[in-house]
Design a protein around this motif. Structure first.
Motif, PDB file in Angstrom:
ATOM      1  N   THR A 126       0.850  -1.176   0.000  1.00  0.00           N
ATOM      2  CA  THR A 126       0.000   0.000   0.000  1.00  0.00           C
ATOM      3  C   THR A 126       0.890   1.233   0.000  1.00  0.00           C
ATOM      4  O   THR A 126       2.121   1.147  -0.001  1.00  0.00           O
ATOM      5  CB  THR A 126      -0.948  -0.003   1.215  1.00  0.00           C
ATOM      6  OG1 THR A 126      -1.924   1.025   1.063  1.00  0.00           O
ATOM      7  CG2 THR A 126      -0.201   0.200   2.522  1.00  0.00           C
ATOM      8  N   GLN A 127       0.279   2.413   0.025  1.00  0.00           N
ATOM      9  CA  GLN A 127       1.072   3.632  -0.041  1.00  0.00           C
ATOM     10  C   GLN A 127       1.757   3.893   1.302  1.00  0.00           C
ATOM     11  O   GLN A 127       1.119   3.907   2.345  1.00  0.00           O
ATOM     12  CB  GLN A 127       0.201   4.826  -0.423  1.00  0.00           C
ATOM     13  CG  GLN A 127       1.004   6.088  -0.671  1.00  0.00           C
ATOM     14  CD  GLN A 127       0.167   7.211  -1.243  1.00  0.00           C
ATOM     15  OE1 GLN A 127      -1.026   7.035  -1.488  1.00  0.00           O
ATOM     16  NE2 GLN A 127       0.767   8.361  -1.459  1.00  0.00           N
ATOM     17  N   ILE A 128       3.059   4.116   1.252  1.00  0.00           N
ATOM     18  CA  ILE A 128       3.857   4.309   2.456  1.00  0.00           C
ATOM     19  C   ILE A 128       4.613   5.624   2.343  1.00  0.00           C
ATOM     20  O   ILE A 128       5.286   5.893   1.339  1.00  0.00           O
ATOM     21  CB  ILE A 128       4.854   3.153   2.647  1.00  0.00           C
ATOM     22  CG1 ILE A 128       4.111   1.830   2.830  1.00  0.00           C
ATOM     23  CG2 ILE A 128       5.770   3.418   3.852  1.00  0.00           C
ATOM     24  CD1 ILE A 128       4.985   0.605   2.696  1.00  0.00           C
ATOM     25  N   ARG A 129       4.493   6.431   3.377  1.00  0.00           N
ATOM     26  CA  ARG A 129       5.291   7.650   3.493  1.00  0.00           C
ATOM     27  C   ARG A 129       6.312   7.377   4.590  1.00  0.00           C
ATOM     28  O   ARG A 129       5.952   7.211   5.751  1.00  0.00           O
ATOM     29  CB  ARG A 129       4.391   8.827   3.843  1.00  0.00           C
ATOM     30  CG  ARG A 129       5.104  10.173   3.919  1.00  0.00           C
ATOM     31  CD  ARG A 129       5.555  10.642   2.567  1.00  0.00           C
ATOM     32  NE  ARG A 129       6.012  12.029   2.624  1.00  0.00           N
ATOM     33  CZ  ARG A 129       6.979  12.527   1.853  1.00  0.00           C
ATOM     34  NH1 ARG A 129       7.580  11.743   0.974  1.00  0.00           N
ATOM     35  NH2 ARG A 129       7.331  13.787   1.955  1.00  0.00           N
ATOM     36  N   PHE A 130       7.578   7.298   4.202  1.00  0.00           N
ATOM     37  CA  PHE A 130       8.635   6.839   5.108  1.00  0.00           C
ATOM     38  C   PHE A 130       9.688   7.921   5.271  1.00  0.00           C
ATOM     39  O   PHE A 130      10.178   8.481   4.299  1.00  0.00           O
ATOM     40  CB  PHE A 130       9.282   5.567   4.551  1.00  0.00           C
ATOM     41  CG  PHE A 130      10.316   4.960   5.456  1.00  0.00           C
ATOM     42  CD1 PHE A 130       9.987   3.922   6.310  1.00  0.00           C
ATOM     43  CD2 PHE A 130      11.621   5.440   5.462  1.00  0.00           C
ATOM     44  CE1 PHE A 130      10.939   3.362   7.162  1.00  0.00           C
ATOM     45  CE2 PHE A 130      12.579   4.879   6.304  1.00  0.00           C
ATOM     46  CZ  PHE A 130      12.237   3.845   7.157  1.00  0.00           C
ATOM     47  N   GLY A 131      10.073   8.189   6.515  1.00  0.00           N
ATOM     48  CA  GLY A 131      11.184   9.094   6.760  1.00  0.00           C
ATOM     49  C   GLY A 131      11.032   9.850   8.057  1.00  0.00           C
ATOM     50  O   GLY A 131       9.937   9.964   8.626  1.00  0.00           O
ATOM     51  N   VAL A 132      12.146  10.369   8.535  1.00  0.00           N
ATOM     52  CA  VAL A 132      12.142  11.126   9.783  1.00  0.00           C
ATOM     53  C   VAL A 132      11.341  12.413   9.601  1.00  0.00           C
ATOM     54  O   VAL A 132      11.625  13.212   8.713  1.00  0.00           O
ATOM     55  CB  VAL A 132      13.589  11.447  10.218  1.00  0.00           C
ATOM     56  CG1 VAL A 132      13.581  12.311  11.475  1.00  0.00           C
ATOM     57  CG2 VAL A 132      14.371  10.164  10.453  1.00  0.00           C
ATOM     58  N   GLY A 133      10.304  12.568  10.414  1.00  0.00           N
ATOM     59  CA  GLY A 133       9.493  13.777  10.365  1.00  0.00           C
ATOM     60  C   GLY A 133       8.227  13.692   9.542  1.00  0.00           C
ATOM     61  O   GLY A 133       7.444  14.643   9.510  1.00  0.00           O
ATOM     62  N   VAL A 134       7.966  12.556   8.882  1.00  0.00           N
ATOM     63  CA  VAL A 134       6.776  12.495   8.026  1.00  0.00           C
ATOM     64  C   VAL A 134       5.475  12.593   8.825  1.00  0.00           C
ATOM     65  O   VAL A 134       4.430  12.949   8.267  1.00  0.00           O
ATOM     66  CB  VAL A 134       6.760  11.218   7.146  1.00  0.00           C
ATOM     67  CG1 VAL A 134       7.948  11.210   6.201  1.00  0.00           C
ATOM     68  CG2 VAL A 134       6.703   9.956   7.985  1.00  0.00           C
ATOM     69  N   ILE A 135       5.514  12.307  10.127  1.00  0.00           N
ATOM     70  CA  ILE A 135       4.292  12.411  10.920  1.00  0.00           C
ATOM     71  C   ILE A 135       3.757  13.851  10.918  1.00  0.00           C
ATOM     72  O   ILE A 135       2.561  14.075  11.109  1.00  0.00           O
ATOM     73  CB  ILE A 135       4.536  11.919  12.369  1.00  0.00           C
ATOM     74  CG1 ILE A 135       3.214  11.709  13.104  1.00  0.00           C
ATOM     75  CG2 ILE A 135       5.442  12.871  13.115  1.00  0.00           C
ATOM     76  CD1 ILE A 135       2.313  10.674  12.481  1.00  0.00           C
ATOM     77  N   GLY A 136       4.622  14.808  10.674  1.00  0.00           N
ATOM     78  CA  GLY A 136       4.187  16.201  10.594  1.00  0.00           C
ATOM     79  C   GLY A 136       3.280  16.480   9.413  1.00  0.00           C
ATOM     80  O   GLY A 136       2.654  17.555   9.357  1.00  0.00           O
ATOM     81  N   GLU A 137       3.174  15.537   8.480  1.00  0.00           N
ATOM     82  CA  GLU A 137       2.315  15.719   7.306  1.00  0.00           C
ATOM     83  C   GLU A 137       0.924  15.139   7.515  1.00  0.00           C
ATOM     84  O   GLU A 137       0.069  15.228   6.623  1.00  0.00           O
ATOM     85  CB  GLU A 137       2.977  15.042   6.097  1.00  0.00           C
ATOM     86  CG  GLU A 137       4.375  15.562   5.799  1.00  0.00           C
ATOM     87  CD  GLU A 137       5.119  14.701   4.785  1.00  0.00           C
ATOM     88  OE1 GLU A 137       4.480  13.793   4.197  1.00  0.00           O
ATOM     89  OE2 GLU A 137       6.329  14.911   4.591  1.00  0.00           O
TER      90      GLU A 137
END
Length: 382
Positions: free
Chosen positions: A13-24
């Protein structure tokens, strides 16, 4: 892996990965018309600063938040029904699972229950219940705070019966999250024991998926890379945590969950009864049993062990060293290494063995397993 970059990818599925992505997260919810999400978590995560920051950031951007966290360490049906009632009574429009495997499994089961009104366990995949999963689920987002189960990318939830504690599997492709926010920073607050136990869970997923008798070359390749990432990262993530090691562990955890569509095996069938009968943490149960399950599977699977040995840094033909490596890794991580260390007694073994032979994982093991085999392995681990 460059921890200063953020990545988009789809698998499965669609994954947004990286330090700080929770801010989006807030912008993502607003762009999808979501104003009143139900945040499903567990009692421990609810008290962490990372969770409080997520909720405060959402509220600051005029997103109404309702939190449901009344879940057991090994989730049961009544947890799911209580979450469904909370969703309906408070007028929610989406479900966000935030936490480890428990929170994400309960969140997924709640999502299933909203538009499906049969008894929850009518949807048990092991009795063909997936055919009843016919309606859409609410918008579903997963946010992992541990690197273990990989439930954020899964399509199933394991929920136990309240009385018997028998585990049921709720499964359907439509239960997959629409978006995963995988932010390694959210795992930094995990204490060493939880990091170690969940990390060994991820390692067990990758190893058992690789050894599974089923044919799925893509999953086998993913599993080997997951084993490599864990081998180079778990000890650091546990004892001297930094963002690079936590990032690799979070990725390897998701890889394990993807790989085990190929199947799991004997270790999970040894571990599940410990959670059902004694409420043992699932990752810890896997960690203690993994050396014994691997030893059982070594003969006739030497080539597969050689491949795992290579990605763990051993020389060609040294696959048998994987067995001692796992035992030594548990010691280095500070985990218990005997079942007696977690309260298992000789009198438990007959019941545990009966539960293990009835478990749904060992039919995928590379070698057949009998109830007598389970008894012998439990005694060896005792």
């Amino acid at each position: 892996m460059n921890i200063n970059e953020k990545f988009n990818f789809n698998f499965p599925t669609q994954i947004r990965f990286g330090v700080g992505v929770i801010g989006e997260l807030a912008d993502y919810l607003k762009s999808n018309g979501i104003k009143n999400p139900l945040l499903v978590t567990d009692p421990l995560v609810r008290e962490l600063n990372l969770f409080k920051k997520i909720t405060s950031d959402l509220k600051r951007q005029n997103i109404s938040v309702e939190v449901f966290s009344e879940v057991h360490k090994n989730p049961i049906k009544s947890d799911v029904l209580a979450g469904k009632e909370c969703y309906q009574v408070t007028g929610r429009d989406a479900i966000l699972g935030i936490g480890g495997g428990v929170a994400l499994d309960v969140a997924r089961a709640i999502a299933l229950s909203i538009n499906h009104h049969r008894d929850l366990f009518d949807y048990d995949d092991l009795i063909g219940g997936d055919k009843y999963v016919t309606e859409p689920i609410p918008h579903f987002v997963t946010i992992p705070t541990t690197a273990g189960t990989g439930s954020e990318v899964g399509r199933s939830a394991i929920i136990s019966e309240d009385e018997t504690k028998k585990k049921r599997i709720l499964f359907a492709p439509s239960l997959m999250a629409k978006m995963v926010f995988a932010d390694p920073r959210l795992t930094m607050d995990l204490p060493p024991f939880v990091t170690a136990a969940t990390g060994m869970d991820a390692l067990t997923h990758n190893m058992e998926a690789y050894l599974s008798k089923n044919w799925h070359p893509m999953c086998s390749g993913i599993a080997l890379e997951g084993i490599r990432l864990i081998g180079e990262s778990l000890q650091t993530a546990t004892l001297q945590p930094d963002l690079p090691s936590r990032s690799r562990m979070l990725m390897a955890s998701m890889m394990g969950a993807i790989a085990f569509q190929k199947g799991l095996g004997i270790v999970h069938s040894l571990a599940h009864p410990l959670s059902s009968l004694l409420d043992t943490h699932h990752g810890l149960a896997n960690a203690i049993n993994l050396p014994y399950g691997l030893e059982f599977n070594y003969e006739d699977n030497e080539d597969s062990f050689d491949q795992m040995g290579l990605v763990l840094g051993f020389n060609k033909g040294e696959g048998k060293k994987v067995l001692s490596y796992i035992s030594e890794l548990n010691v280095r991580l500070g985990l218990p290494i005997r079942l007696s260390d977690i309260g298992v007694k000789d009198g438990h073994i007959a019941t545990l063995s009966a539960l293990a032979i009835a478990d749904f994982c060992h039919p995928n093991n590379p070698k057949p397993v009998s109830e007598t085999d389970f008894e012998r392995l439990y005694r060896a681990a005792l």
